[in-house]
Scaffold this motif. Structure first.
Motif, PDB file in Angstrom:
ATOM      1  N   ILE A  23       0.811  -1.216   0.000  1.00 56.27           N
ATOM      2  CA  ILE A  23       0.000   0.000   0.000  1.00 56.27           C
ATOM      3  C   ILE A  23       0.850   1.274   0.000  1.00 56.27           C
ATOM      4  CG2 ILE A  23      -2.046  -1.063   1.019  1.00 56.27           C
ATOM      5  CD1 ILE A  23      -1.112   0.136   3.735  1.00 56.27           C
ATOM      6  N   GLU A  24       2.158   1.135   0.235  1.00 57.49           N
ATOM      7  CA  GLU A  24       3.056   2.297   0.184  1.00 57.49           C
ATOM      8  C   GLU A  24       4.473   1.824  -0.121  1.00 57.49           C
ATOM      9  OE1 GLU A  24       4.220   6.297   2.731  1.00 57.49           O
ATOM     10  OE2 GLU A  24       3.626   4.512   3.843  1.00 57.49           O
ATOM     11  N   ILE A  25       5.171   2.630  -0.928  1.00 54.36           N
ATOM     12  CA  ILE A  25       6.577   2.385  -1.227  1.00 54.36           C
ATOM     13  C   ILE A  25       7.349   3.632  -0.828  1.00 54.36           C
ATOM     14  CG2 ILE A  25       8.306   1.900  -3.002  1.00 54.36           C
ATOM     15  CD1 ILE A  25       6.019   0.714  -4.708  1.00 54.36           C
ATOM     16  N   GLY A  26       8.389   3.439  -0.035  1.00 52.26           N
ATOM     17  CA  GLY A  26       9.294   4.525   0.333  1.00 52.26           C
ATOM     18  C   GLY A  26      10.707   4.104   0.003  1.00 52.26           C
ATOM     19  N   ALA A  27      11.545   5.048  -0.383  1.00 53.03           N
ATOM     20  CA  ALA A  27      12.940   4.729  -0.694  1.00 53.03           C
ATOM     21  C   ALA A  27      13.821   5.921  -0.349  1.00 53.03           C
ATOM     22  CB  ALA A  27      13.096   4.375  -2.170  1.00 53.03           C
ATOM     23  N   VAL A  28      15.044   5.611   0.030  1.00 53.57           N
ATOM     24  CA  VAL A  28      16.045   6.625   0.323  1.00 53.57           C
ATOM     25  C   VAL A  28      17.313   6.250  -0.435  1.00 53.57           C
ATOM     26  CG1 VAL A  28      17.424   7.725   2.130  1.00 53.57           C
ATOM     27  CG2 VAL A  28      15.106   6.998   2.634  1.00 53.57           C
ATOM     28  N   LYS A  29      17.857   7.197  -1.182  1.00 52.89           N
ATOM     29  CA  LYS A  29      19.130   6.979  -1.883  1.00 52.89           C
ATOM     30  C   LYS A  29      20.237   7.561  -1.014  1.00 52.89           C
ATOM     31  CE  LYS A  29      21.333   7.525  -6.377  1.00 52.89           C
ATOM     32  NZ  LYS A  29      21.142   8.044  -7.739  1.00 52.89           N
ATOM     33  N   LEU A  30      21.254   6.735  -0.733  1.00 50.66           N
ATOM     34  CA  LEU A  30      22.364   7.123   0.132  1.00 50.66           C
ATOM     35  C   LEU A  30      23.670   7.132  -0.656  1.00 50.66           C
ATOM     36  CD1 LEU A  30      21.462   4.704   3.066  1.00 50.66           C
ATOM     37  CD2 LEU A  30      20.820   7.118   2.860  1.00 50.66           C
ATOM     38  N   ASP A  31      24.555   8.079  -0.312  1.00 54.14           N
ATOM     39  CA  ASP A  31      25.871   8.060  -0.936  1.00 54.14           C
ATOM     40  C   ASP A  31      26.775   7.092  -0.185  1.00 54.14           C
ATOM     41  OD1 ASP A  31      26.815   9.372   1.355  1.00 54.14           O
ATOM     42  OD2 ASP A  31      26.976  11.335   0.373  1.00 54.14           O
ATOM     43  N   SER A  32      28.040   7.030  -0.551  1.00 52.57           N
ATOM     44  CA  SER A  32      28.962   6.058   0.039  1.00 52.57           C
ATOM     45  C   SER A  32      29.206   6.285   1.529  1.00 52.57           C
ATOM     46  CB  SER A  32      30.291   6.073  -0.707  1.00 52.57           C
ATOM     47  OG  SER A  32      30.869   7.365  -0.646  1.00 52.57           O
ATOM     48  N   GLU A  33      28.880   7.480   2.008  1.00 56.43           N
ATOM     49  CA  GLU A  33      29.027   7.778   3.442  1.00 56.43           C
ATOM     50  C   GLU A  33      27.674   7.748   4.153  1.00 56.43           C
ATOM     51  OE1 GLU A  33      31.272  11.365   3.855  1.00 56.43           O
ATOM     52  OE2 GLU A  33      32.965  10.560   2.731  1.00 56.43           O
ATOM     53  N   TYR A  34      26.662   7.212   3.482  1.00 57.58           N
ATOM     54  CA  TYR A  34      25.306   7.040   4.017  1.00 57.58           C
ATOM     55  C   TYR A  34      24.580   8.358   4.295  1.00 57.58           C
ATOM     56  CZ  TYR A  34      27.064   2.342   4.295  1.00 57.58           C
ATOM     57  OH  TYR A  34      27.619   1.132   3.974  1.00 57.58           O
ATOM     58  N   ASN A  35      24.917   9.383   3.537  1.00 57.27           N
ATOM     59  CA  ASN A  35      24.162  10.631   3.579  1.00 57.27           C
ATOM     60  C   ASN A  35      22.999  10.519   2.604  1.00 57.27           C
ATOM     61  OD1 ASN A  35      25.995  12.146   5.328  1.00 57.27           O
ATOM     62  ND2 ASN A  35      27.414  12.012   3.610  1.00 57.27           N
ATOM     63  N   VAL A  36      21.845  11.035   2.974  1.00 58.40           N
ATOM     64  CA  VAL A  36      20.668  10.998   2.108  1.00 58.40           C
ATOM     65  C   VAL A  36      20.875  11.971   0.952  1.00 58.40           C
ATOM     66  CG1 VAL A  36      18.184  11.428   1.961  1.00 58.40           C
ATOM     67  CG2 VAL A  36      19.152  10.348   4.009  1.00 58.40           C
ATOM     68  N   ILE A  37      20.749  11.457  -0.282  1.00 56.54           N
ATOM     69  CA  ILE A  37      20.889  12.325  -1.451  1.00 56.54           C
ATOM     70  C   ILE A  37      19.600  12.406  -2.267  1.00 56.54           C
ATOM     71  CG2 ILE A  37      23.383  12.163  -1.641  1.00 56.54           C
ATOM     72  CD1 ILE A  37      23.079  10.014  -3.735  1.00 56.54           C
ATOM     73  N   ASP A  38      18.629  11.520  -1.982  1.00 55.22           N
ATOM     74  CA  ASP A  38      17.339  11.586  -2.661  1.00 55.22           C
ATOM     75  C   ASP A  38      16.346  10.703  -1.912  1.00 55.22           C
ATOM     76  OD1 ASP A  38      15.472  12.373  -4.518  1.00 55.22           O
ATOM     77  OD2 ASP A  38      16.238  11.115  -6.142  1.00 55.22           O
ATOM     78  N   THR A  39      15.061  11.015  -2.070  1.00 55.25           N
ATOM     79  CA  THR A  39      14.008  10.206  -1.450  1.00 55.25           C
ATOM     80  C   THR A  39      12.902   9.949  -2.468  1.00 55.25           C
ATOM     81  OG1 THR A  39      12.797  12.127  -0.623  1.00 55.25           O
ATOM     82  CG2 THR A  39      14.423  11.135   0.867  1.00 55.25           C
TER      83      THR A  39
END
Length: 108
Positions: free
Chosen positions: A29-45
């Motif tokens: 019923i819902e999809i969420g995603a987080v894109k992380l860089d190599s240092e695990y900083n959020v760069i997109d959602t």
């Protein structure tokens, strides 16, 4: 290397299909995603609700647990469109990590 972590919310059709007292069908019923860089900083959602195909209304348990309502899902895309939006936004083909409960699986 970038990574994408995916979180899915489900509801089950426990009152419709039961075998041995356990739900036999679940629907995203819902999809969420987080894109992380190599240092695990959020760069997109990414976030989208998914219009259910088989559920007539959400269970009270899922409504209370997630805060998602039937109205949230009414105008949401169907699962194929929602997944297409998620996959087409995978710039640089970062590996995806799918989470469900406490299990994690890497998707290539």
């Amino acid at each position: 290397m970038n990574h994408i972590v995916i979180d899915l919310e489900f509801d089950s059709m426990a009152k419709v299909f039961k075998r041995g007292g356990k739900p036999t069908y679940q629907e995203i019923i819902e999809i969420g995603a987080v894109k992380l860089d190599s240092e695990y900083n959020v760069i997109d959602t990414f976030q989208t609700f998914v219009h259910p195909v088989f559920l007539f209304r959400l269970s009270d348990t899922v409504k209370n647990l997630t805060g998602i309502t039937d109205c949230d899902l009414a105008g949401a895309p169907m699962i194929a469109s929602a997944l297409h939006s998620l996959i087409s936004g995978r710039a640089g083909r970062a590996p995806m990590i799918f989470t469900r409960g406490l299990r994690m699986t890497r998707i290539r």
